[in-house]
Motif scaffolding. Structure first.
Motif, PDB file in Angstrom:
ATOM      1  N   ARG A   1     -41.409  57.074 -48.185  1.00 56.30           N
ATOM      2  CA  ARG A   1     -40.986  56.915 -49.584  1.00 56.30           C
ATOM      3  C   ARG A   1     -42.188  56.779 -50.516  1.00 56.30           C
ATOM      4  NH1 ARG A   1     -36.911  53.133 -47.757  1.00 56.30           N
ATOM      5  NH2 ARG A   1     -35.569  54.627 -46.718  1.00 56.30           N
TER       6      ARG A   1
ATOM      7  N   TYR B   1     -32.788  61.803 -40.300  1.00 54.14           N
ATOM      8  CA  TYR B   1     -31.912  61.398 -41.399  1.00 54.14           C
ATOM      9  C   TYR B   1     -31.283  62.651 -41.997  1.00 54.14           C
ATOM     10  CZ  TYR B   1     -34.311  56.938 -41.035  1.00 54.14           C
ATOM     11  OH  TYR B   1     -34.809  55.753 -40.566  1.00 54.14           O
TER      12      TYR B   1
ATOM     13  N   SER C   1     -27.758  60.369 -44.976  1.00 54.11           N
ATOM     14  CA  SER C   1     -28.169  59.132 -45.629  1.00 54.11           C
ATOM     15  C   SER C   1     -29.655  58.919 -45.381  1.00 54.11           C
ATOM     16  CB  SER C   1     -27.372  57.982 -45.022  1.00 54.11           C
ATOM     17  OG  SER C   1     -28.176  56.839 -44.933  1.00 54.11           O
ATOM     18  N   GLN C   2     -30.343  58.402 -46.392  1.00 53.17           N
ATOM     19  CA  GLN C   2     -31.770  58.123 -46.205  1.00 53.17           C
ATOM     20  C   GLN C   2     -31.956  56.719 -45.640  1.00 53.17           C
ATOM     21  OE1 GLN C   2     -34.919  59.131 -48.585  1.00 53.17           O
ATOM     22  NE2 GLN C   2     -34.274  61.213 -48.943  1.00 53.17           N
ATOM     23  N   ASP C   3     -30.835  56.010 -45.397  1.00 48.11           N
ATOM     24  CA  ASP C   3     -30.949  54.634 -44.917  1.00 48.11           C
ATOM     25  C   ASP C   3     -30.623  54.488 -43.435  1.00 48.11           C
ATOM     26  OD1 ASP C   3     -31.545  53.706 -47.508  1.00 48.11           O
ATOM     27  OD2 ASP C   3     -29.418  53.887 -48.014  1.00 48.11           O
ATOM     28  N   THR C   4     -29.690  55.326 -42.953  1.00 48.77           N
ATOM     29  CA  THR C   4     -29.281  55.180 -41.558  1.00 48.77           C
ATOM     30  C   THR C   4     -29.637  56.424 -40.770  1.00 48.77           C
ATOM     31  OG1 THR C   4     -27.355  54.180 -42.582  1.00 48.77           O
ATOM     32  CG2 THR C   4     -27.324  54.400 -40.186  1.00 48.77           C
TER      33      THR C   4
END
Ligand code: GLC
Ligand code: MG
Length: 249
Positions: free
Chosen positions: A51, A74, A77-80
């Motif tokens: 990021r 990924y 989602s960029q989170d999970t």
């Protein structure tokens, strides 16, 4: 023109020459919009360091991200990270034991916390020490029946990851998921952790002009006509390679 799958390393490959990066990004966005080309970043960086770079260089949004040297994919989602990929990596992986064994080698210095991931244990290791330490470490880990692989890059970074994982295998996972032929897939890189991208099959490979000795040496040992060594550096080398393979006029 047909769509293609574009997979690129970031540091010293996609990123490193701002003018060429701008030109390449414009071309890729247009190709994605018109033909459905897909763009994937494959980097050793963790989500935090990715990021940082994405913001600093205002990188275009990719269609998928391969982070932490291929151990995390990924998609939506960029989170999970993708759960089916994590499930493949889990078998025979014992992070605690890997760490314990590796830490008994005084030559290894742990990388920052952000770079220690569920399926990646990372150290700094001096190039002069690597020749001796790497085989010893590998032997110790394999003797404990650990399902691991050592990836050494840029004369300093050592990643220990599950054997079923690297940038190349993550790329294959996406290529099959999206149904791109190897001839319609382009992979780009500059250093040791990119060798897997070039070695896994006969995807079109672009080695940028500023590539590190470990990658050049491997390329000399295993030359292939579906791999191109560019003259220009970073994104300039990618543009040159895309022209060579006919993906760009
Ligand atoms: C990136 C990561 C680091 C890794 C290196 C090589 O620099 O931050 O953890 O060792 O790539 O894969
Ligand atoms: Mg790189």
């Amino acid at each position: 023109m047909k769509p293609f799958l574009f997979v690129t390393d970031l540091d010293h490959t996609f990123v490193g020459n701002d003018t060429a990066l701008k030109e390449l990004s414009q071309y890729l966005s247009q190709h994605r919009q018109e033909y459905g080309t897909k763009i994937v970043y494959a980097t050793g960086r963790s989500p935090i360091l990715y990021r940082e770079l994405q913001q600093e260089k205002k990188l275009m949004q990719p269609d998928a991200l391969v982070l932490s040297v291929g151990t995390e994919i990924y998609l939506d989602s960029q989170d999970t990270p993708d759960g089916s990929w994590s499930a493949i990596l889990s078998s025979g992986w014992d992070r605690e034991l890997v760490l314990k064994i590796a830490q008994s080698f005084p030559e290894l210095a742990l990388q920052p916390d952000s770079e220690q991931r569920s399926f990646k244990v990372s150290f700094f290791l001096h190039q002069e020490l690597a020749v001796n330490v790497l085989p010893q470490l590998e032997a110790r880990l394999l003797a404990s029946k650990l399902n691991i692989k050592l990836i050494y890059s840029s004369g300093v970074d050592l990643d220990i990851v599950p054997r079923t994982s690297d940038k190349g295998q993550a790329m294959q996972f996406l290529r099959q998921k999206w149904n791109f032929a190897a001839e319609q897939t382009v992979v780009c890189g500059d250093s040791g952790n990119d060798i897997a991208l070039f070695a896994v099959g006969n995807e079109r490979g672009i080695i940028v002009g500023n590539a590190r000795p470990e990658l050049l040496q491997w390329h000399e040992e295993y030359p292939a006509n579906y791999r191109y060594l560019a003259q220009a550096v970073c994104a300039g080398g990618i543009l040159e390679g895309l022209k060579h393979f006919g993906f760009l006029e």
